[in-house]
Design a protein around this motif. Sequence first.
Motif, PDB file in Angstrom:
ATOM      1  N   ASP A 188       0.837  -1.220   0.000  1.00  0.00           N
ATOM      2  CA  ASP A 188       0.000   0.000   0.000  1.00  0.00           C
ATOM      3  C   ASP A 188       0.865   1.261   0.000  1.00  0.00           C
ATOM      4  N   ASP A 189       1.947   1.211   0.797  1.00  0.00           N
ATOM      5  CA  ASP A 189       2.841   2.374   0.812  1.00  0.00           C
ATOM      6  C   ASP A 189       3.541   2.556  -0.526  1.00  0.00           C
ATOM      7  N   ARG A 237       1.178   4.130  -2.868  1.00  0.00           N
ATOM      8  CA  ARG A 237       0.983   5.552  -2.552  1.00  0.00           C
ATOM      9  C   ARG A 237       2.181   6.377  -2.994  1.00  0.00           C
ATOM     10  N   TYR A 238       3.386   5.863  -2.773  1.00  0.00           N
ATOM     11  CA  TYR A 238       4.581   6.581  -3.185  1.00  0.00           C
ATOM     12  C   TYR A 238       4.638   6.746  -4.711  1.00  0.00           C
ATOM     13  N   SER A 278       2.088   6.837  -6.729  1.00  0.00           N
ATOM     14  CA  SER A 278       1.084   7.822  -7.161  1.00  0.00           C
ATOM     15  C   SER A 278       1.583   9.247  -6.926  1.00  0.00           C
TER      16      SER A 278
END
Length: 439
Positions: free
Chosen positions: A250-251, A254-255, A257
């Motif tokens: 998930d991280d 997110r990074y 994106s």
Amino acid sequence: MKTIYFRVVITFLGIIMISIIFTYIVLRLLFTNYFIFKIQADSLNASRQIVNYLTQNQIQDIHGYIESVAAVSKYKLSLYHGDLTSLNPIPSIQQDDVNKVLHGSIYKHADVVGLPLKIHGETYALFTEFNMDNYLQRYDQVALTAFVVCLIIGSLLIVVASRYLVRPIKMLTKATKKIAAGDYRAQVQVKQKDELGILAGSFNRMVRELRQIEQMRQEFVSNVSHEIQSPITSIRGFSTTLLQEDIPADDRKRYLSIIAAESERLSRLSEDLLKLASLESEHHPFTPESFRLDEQLRRTVIAAEPLWSQKNLDIDLELQEVFVNADEDQLAQVWTNLLTNAIKFTPPGGRISIELTKRDKESTVRMTDNGIGIAEEDVHRIFRRFYKSDKARNRSQGGSGLGLAIVQKIVSLHQGRIDVHSQFNHGTMITVTLPDHER
């Protein structure tokens, strides 16, 4: 030799000398005629006095009397009797001249006059000559002395006056050298109201504008560096983090994106910079054509529907059917930028109205929103490059700060004008006026 001071002095001295010479020649010609007329009158009067005296007193020794009078007077006296025989002959007198005087005529020529004289039953011709050359020579001496004094005094005055005239030019030269060295604080203090004063005033205004341009350039470089450095820092930081192997999925997503968003932001920034540079160049394509402006505004609203529908905004359109002759692609960017800004700074549930009218050969587009508005002190700055009000500095709002600068440039290229009326926390109204152009 190359200084303007030297050239001014030499020019003025040359003008004075030419004027003096020309004046002397003219006066010499005028006064020579005047002197001849005056001398003829005086000589004629003196000759008449001599003739009257000889006639009234019946002088026996005429020649002796003539010689004695000539010795104490300023005239040369010659007495003729039937031929050119005379004690003091005048070279310019001819036999015909003598004959005319002997027959009762009065002779006048230059500085010589002749009168008939009848005494002891004989007729004589008395000729009186005034020494004109000596008289003119004395006049030349006096005139030359006056002209030399005039030249000396005039030269001294010109030397002093030229320093006064050249002083502002020297100050301008000194200030120009400072500006060439990058010092934009140079100012020329000239109190004169003549052409040099006007030139100095224009120079000072130019320096102030150059100083403002330099400040804008520095701000532009600083803003570009800041706008580019921020996303690059984010991309570098998150890219370094992604190199670690134990990052949760998930991280990582997110990074990635964030990296994609910052890359998109860099792309928009470079596109806007290229667009603005192209608009400001003399080679930017400008292809005006006739099209319906109301239809273009409708298409702009429809294209932005995902943005304004997401915030549940009401869009009111009041558009007259208007044809304009303009660059359609450029104006499309104007409406897109203005509408995007209005949507961005209008809170959810707000309202945006777009009005199009035509009057007196002008088409007017008025876009009004009830958003956060602009502070009064910020209204005149919003068209500056990279300018963002404090409320617009949230990175989530996006934007490069170049949109309104591009809008203003496009409107200017169309010889139009753009006006902004805004009240903080009460909304903004932007009015774009475009003049009609020949189709």
